[in-house]
Design a protein around this motif. Structure first.
Motif, short mmCIF file in Angstrom:
data_model
loop_
_atom_site.label_atom_id
_atom_site.label_comp_id
_atom_site.label_asym_id
_atom_site.label_seq_id
_atom_site.Cartn_x
_atom_site.Cartn_y
_atom_site.Cartn_z
N GLU A 128 0.71 -1.30 0.10
CA GLU A 128 -0.11 0.24 0.03
C GLU A 128 1.21 1.29 -0.39
OE1 GLU A 128 -3.66 1.50 2.06
OE2 GLU A 128 -2.71 0.04 3.53
N ALA A 129 2.15 1.61 0.88
CA ALA A 129 3.05 1.80 0.89
C ALA A 129 4.11 2.15 -0.53
CB ALA A 129 3.88 2.58 1.27
N SER A 130 3.64 2.32 -1.73
CA SER A 130 4.00 2.51 -2.82
C SER A 130 3.63 3.32 -4.14
CB SER A 130 4.43 0.78 -3.78
OG SER A 130 2.80 -0.10 -3.64
N ALA A 131 4.15 4.07 -4.35
CA ALA A 131 3.91 4.84 -6.14
C ALA A 131 3.27 3.72 -7.38
CB ALA A 131 4.76 5.41 -6.86
N GLU A 132 3.35 2.38 -7.32
CA GLU A 132 2.52 1.56 -8.02
C GLU A 132 1.02 1.02 -7.36
OE1 GLU A 132 5.59 -1.19 -6.55
OE2 GLU A 132 5.12 0.84 -6.45
N TYR A 133 0.88 0.80 -6.24
CA TYR A 133 -0.35 0.53 -5.90
C TYR A 133 -1.66 1.94 -5.80
CZ TYR A 133 -4.11 -0.56 -2.77
OH TYR A 133 -5.52 -0.59 -2.47
N GLN A 134 -0.36 3.31 -5.41
CA GLN A 134 -1.92 4.51 -5.96
C GLN A 134 -1.96 4.66 -6.93
OE1 GLN A 134 -3.12 6.61 -3.00
NE2 GLN A 134 -2.01 4.22 -1.82
N ALA A 135 -0.86 4.40 -7.65
CA ALA A 135 -0.93 5.22 -9.79
C ALA A 135 -2.64 3.68 -10.07
CB ALA A 135 -0.28 4.49 -10.52
N ILE A 136 -1.74 1.99 -9.58
CA ILE A 136 -3.70 1.47 -9.85
C ILE A 136 -4.21 1.24 -9.54
CG2 ILE A 136 -3.62 -1.27 -9.75
CD1 ILE A 136 -0.26 -1.93 -9.67
N ALA A 137 -4.94 2.07 -8.24
CA ALA A 137 -5.80 2.39 -7.34
C ALA A 137 -6.62 3.30 -7.88
CB ALA A 137 -6.04 2.18 -6.17
N TYR A 138 -5.99 4.14 -8.74
CA TYR A 138 -6.76 5.46 -9.02
C TYR A 138 -7.20 5.10 -10.69
CZ TYR A 138 -6.85 9.58 -12.03
OH TYR A 138 -6.65 10.64 -13.11
N ALA A 139 -5.99 4.48 -11.53
CA ALA A 139 -6.78 4.58 -12.74
C ALA A 139 -7.92 3.72 -12.25
CB ALA A 139 -5.66 3.48 -13.34
N LEU A 140 -8.24 2.18 -11.63
CA LEU A 140 -9.18 0.93 -12.08
C LEU A 140 -10.28 1.60 -11.44
CD1 LEU A 140 -7.37 -1.89 -10.83
CD2 LEU A 140 -7.56 -1.50 -12.92
N ASP A 141 -10.52 2.61 -10.62
CA ASP A 141 -11.32 3.21 -10.02
C ASP A 141 -12.19 4.53 -10.43
OD1 ASP A 141 -12.25 0.82 -8.30
OD2 ASP A 141 -11.38 1.33 -7.06
#
Length: 951
Positions: A128-141
């Motif tokens: 969760e504390a990673s930039a890739e997860y933030q990008a994935i969560a933003y793009a998918l939702d």
């Protein structure tokens, strides 16, 4: 090639300042000036690109915070992410998991790689504390946003790695770096893929930074000098600093052609995919964002940018290898072990992330339905900005950042106080005699250590050192030391979980079939299951599945406490310790091999039997497991025929003991459960009889063949002799093999004598004479323990030799003087332990039957072999007349068998006179016994067609 910074560049002043510093202080000003000015040029080039480049470092809370802020501000319509492009379909399944987890690609059947390179596996951990997860969560939702993975495919990862496409001996060792505990082994031997591997590749540079930074390892340096300063920095400052760091490490990398070539090909690959997508969709580059590692953000390849200076990069086709994709659990320890990070560093990063999120500085993105998401946090991703923010004018933020000292955050001081209080409380629970004074000491020592290391504020690493110094005294009272307690306090080793909907069909099938047990298999703790199969027959399928999983999963995942599964053995009550949730990764990887557990087990058994290095023993083991675990007679017969083929093809007898042990067990099973032996089993007897007869003379003469192997061969030939003769083998073949054997080693000589005795070539009297001759020869006495080991080994093929072995050993201890016996004993003990340890219990049981049970009886006791000839073991009764009858006529007509039995028991046979008619029985006690229990005598008389005694 990067161009020079123009006069209109915002970094012109910084470049001139660095050039002046290089001229004033460097020994080689031109080289240093080129490096420093090149770094500024790389920053200028990356920030001037139309497609916004977002540089990141893997599992960096500063990168994640900056990413969350920038995504809410810019709202890009397309996000290009540095991640293997064929992992894209796995990303929606992240919402069914509890982070951290890892995206995995797995292949066991390879086509296009070097032989012996498989199985191949790639993992990409997500926290969760990673930039890739933030990008994935933003793009998918976020509606209308497209997520495009642009890094090389998993197949290309191994294509471009010489260790897998070249010599298989150069392949990295399986499980390397996984020795740091259970959590660290969760990724196995997989190759790790992460966004932003930002670490100096120049060993001297890293050592210099650690020395002057007064830190122990790279993770601590990065946390102090990059993470903490950038956590609260504005976006422009973050972006420029990260590109500068990536450029520094890139320009100071050693000139390793292979590594540099792979990095540059990756950058060409990614920019090629980006331009292909832009051309296919017509997307404006200003509305997109390219998320990549800071090392790649400072790229100098000609394909860099949406308008490159080269014609393009040709991407090679993938191989024909079939890749399987899925999600597996990950952990902080697994990430640290695989990527060479310091223990606890990922947990500290997670704690830093939670601290800034709780402080309200940023609203993070989380996938809707994500496990572990706090209540009320889901759905925040849908808030859209009024308009997409375009690229802002670039301003020089590097100069101010590099010149300003770090500031003390009051929140950190409160956090340090909380740590000091909590570590004392945790230490008390674990047996340490800690007090409030220790909490004060830890606080003051943390501040002192930070000052000694030129830090403006204590870091978690300073706190750990202070806690160890102040709390941990001479000993550790429990299982955990203070450093481990600090890691637990700061977050511990968080372990992820893959949700049911994201599991492969096999794993879901296992969960469904074991649901009747009434336990939650997803829990990581050990759970005890009790089954009474007699009262609950519906649990029988669960029991069989658990035995199959025990064969397939790692040790500890499924462990029987009570109950057994063997040939002819089936328990009606069982208890199990289940830890399937703890080994979820292994269960998921089983799903890559088949749809059901039974299918995977069948494939494993076939693979074991047809392995190029497999022998007859391995095939027999597969046969036994197929009988126990699978109700598949066709498979069992197939594996049995394979065992016959392997036995006939063997040119050595190293596995003969294992072959004999397993085949005896299988033969006993078939004789007890089936009316006739299977065809493969009969063929194994005849093939083994002929094979071992052929190999016997050579094995006796060859020094490389051990005594246990030769004894096992004889055990097969002699104990299965009757079965082999009934199936058409000839006894002459065995006799010729024994006659052609001429061993020289004492143990093998004794073994040969035993075989000759069993075949009737050597009488027991001749064998006794030979042993007496050996004991009478002072030159042979030192080697007599080896003869004894051979006799003891002979108890397996010739079990009737046990009384004679007891006789020989007793005679040796009685005859040898102490000066010979005492040096002889250690050699005897070591020889028996090495060569005949499994037969010594048989020998001890026979000795227990031979010697008197009580000590007072020993003085008057005479061993059977020491009695004068003609003297019976007990006082002989006077000759009496025996009633005539068919049984008496049979015994007197053929006295040889009775004489042999009598001599074997140590009794000299004396035949009484036979009278046709007697009025009183010869033995009143026996007659009384027969009168009380006439049924056995009547049954025996009926069997012999004779009238009962006394009729």
């Amino acid at each position: 090639m990067s161009g020079a910074t123009t006069t209109t560049s915002p970094f012109r002043a910084l470049r001139d300042q660095l050039d002046a510093a290089a001229q004033a202080f460097a020994d080689a000003p031109d080289a240093v000036s080129e490096i420093l000015s090149g770094m500024v040029d790389d920053v200028d080039r990356a920030l001037a690109e139309r497609l916004e480049i977002f540089p990141v470092c893997h599992h960096s809370p500063a990168s994640a915070l900056a990413m969350a802020r920038r995504l809410r501000e810019k709202r890009p319509k397309v996000v290009y992410l540095e991640l293997c492009e064929d992992l894209r379909d796995l990303l929606p399944e992240l919402r069914n998991c509890r982070l951290p987890v890892a995206l995995q690609a797995f292949a066991s059947d390879l086509d296009g790689f070097s032989p012996g390179a498989g199985p191949l596996s790639v993992v990409a951990p997500i926290t969760e504390a990673s930039a890739e997860y933030q990008a994935i969560a933003y793009a998918l939702d976020t509606p209308g946003v497209e997520l495009v993975l642009v890094d090389r495919s998993v197949d290309h990862v191994f294509q471009w790695d010489p260790a897998y496409s070249g010599d298989p001996d150069e392949r990295p060792a399986e499980g390397a770096g996984d020795d740091d505990g259970d959590g660290a082994a969760m990724h196995g031997g997989a190759v790790g893929i992460e966004i932003g591997d930002l670490r100096p590749r120049f060993a001297e540079l890293e050592e210099h930074l650690l020395h002057h930074g007064k830190v122990r390892h790279w993770s601590e340096w990065w946390d102090q000098y990059v993470e903490q300063p950038l956590a609260g920095a504005d976006y422009d400052t973050y972006r420029q600093v990260m590109v500068m760091i990536g450029s520094l490490f890139r320009r100071l990398s050693p000139a390793r052609a292979e590594r540099i070539a792979v990095d540059e090909d990756r950058e060409r690959y990614m920019w090629t995919r980006i331009r292909e997508h832009l051309a296919a969709t017509g997307t404006d580059p200003a509305e997109g964002m390219y998320v990549c590692g800071a090392f790649h953000a400072a790229s100098r390849v000609e394909e860099f940018g949406v308008q490159p200076r080269s014609e393009g990069f040709e991407i090679t086709p993938r191989t024909a290898t079939t890749w399987l994709y899925g999600l597996i659990p990950s952990s902080h320890a697994a990430i640290e072990a695989q990527f060479g990070l310091a223990g606890g560093s990922v947990s500290i990063s997670a704690a830093t992330w939670r601290k800034h999120v709780s402080a309200g500085g940023v609203a993070p993105f989380r996938l809707k339905g994500q496990k572990g998401t706090p209540a009320g946090k889901a759905g925040r991703n849908s808030r859209a900005a009024a308009a997409t923010v375009g690229p802002a004018p670039v301003a020089d933020r590097l100069s101010g950042f590099l010149a300003s000292p770090p500031t003390m955050d009051p929140l950190d001081e409160a956090e340090l106080l909380g740590w000091c209080v909590d570590i004392v409380r945790l230490a008390r629970r674990n047996g340490y005699p800690a007090s409030t004074a220790d909490a004060i000491a830890v606080y003051e020592t943390s501040v002192l250590l930070a000052g000694m290391r030129n830090r403006a504020r204590p870091t978690p690493y300073d706190f750990q050192d202070a806690a160890v110094t102040c709390i941990e005294k001479d000993t550790v009272p429990g299982r955990r030391d203070v450093r481990r307690l600090c890691e637990i306090l700061l977050g511990g080793d968080r372990i992820g979980e893959v949700g049911y909907d994201a599991l492969p069909p096999l794993a879901r099938d296992v969960y469904d079939r074991l649901e009747a047990l009434g336990v939650d298999l997803k829990k990581r703790r050990v759970q005890r299951v009790l089954m009474d199969l007699r009262e609950q027959p519906e649990l029988e399928p669960c029991s069989r599945l658990l035995w199959r999983l025990r064969r397939l999963l790692p040790q500890g995942a499924v462990r029987p406490i009570t109950g057994a599964l063997g040939l002819g053995e089936r328990s009606i009550q069982e208890s199990w310790d289940l830890s399937i949730g703890h080994h979820q990764r292994a269960l998921i990887e089983l799903g890559y091999e088949g749809v059901t557990v039974e299918q995977v087990l069948e494939q494993r058994l076939r693979a074991a039997a047809w392995d190029p290095k497999a022998g007859a023993a391995a095939a027999l083991e597969a046969v036994e497991e197929s009988i126990l675990l699978l109700d598949n007679r066709r498979l069992t017969d197939e594996l049995g025929r394979r065992a016959v083929e392997l036995l006939a093809a063997e040119r050595a007898v190293d596995d003969a003991p294992e072959v004999l042990r397993r085949f005896r067990r299988l033969l006993g099973h078939y004789r007890a459960t089936e009316p006739r032996l299977p065809a493969w089993c009969a063929s194994f007897v005849t093939t083994g009889f002929a094979h071992y007869c052929t190999m016997l003379p050579t094995s006796f003469a060859t020094e490389e063949t051990g005594i246990r192997q030769v004894a096992a061969m004889l055990g097969f030939l002699l104990t299965l002799e009757n079965t082999a003769l009934a199936l058409g083998c000839e006894r002459t073949q065995l006799e010729l093999a024994v006659k052609q054997s001429h061993p020289e080693e004492p143990a093998k000589v004794a073994l040969l004598w035993a075989a000759q005795t069993r075949l009737g070539v050597l009488s027991r009297a001749e064998l006794r004479a030979r042993c007496a001759e050996l004991l009478g020869n002072p030159l042979v006495v030192p080697a007599f323990p080896h003869y004894l080991s051979g006799f003891v080994q002979a108890l397996s093929p010739v079990p009737g030799l046990a009384p004679f072995v007891v006789e020989v050993m007793s005679d040796a201890f009685a005859r040898l003087p102490d000066r010979v016996l005492l040096p002889w004993l250690p050699m005897l003990i070591t020889t028996l332990r090495e060569h005949a340890r499994e037969m010594v219990p048989v020998l001890l049981r026979e000795a227990g039957r031979t010697f008197p049970a009580r000590l007072p009886e020993l003085d008057a006791w005479t061993p059977p072999w020491a009695r004068p000839e003609g003297e019976p073991a007990v006082a002989a009764s006077p000759a009496v007349a025996v009633p005539a009858g068919p049984l008496t006529d049979l015994l007197t007509a053929h006295p040889a068998s009775s004489d042999a039995v009598a001599r074997l028991l140590g009794v000299e046979p004396v035949w009484p006179a036979v009278e046709a008619d007697v009025s009183a029985p010869a033995h009143p006690e026996a007659a009384a016994l027969l009168e009380r229990h006439p049924a056995p005598a009547a049954a025996l008389a009926a069997l012999l067609a004779a009238p009962p005694l006394g009729a």
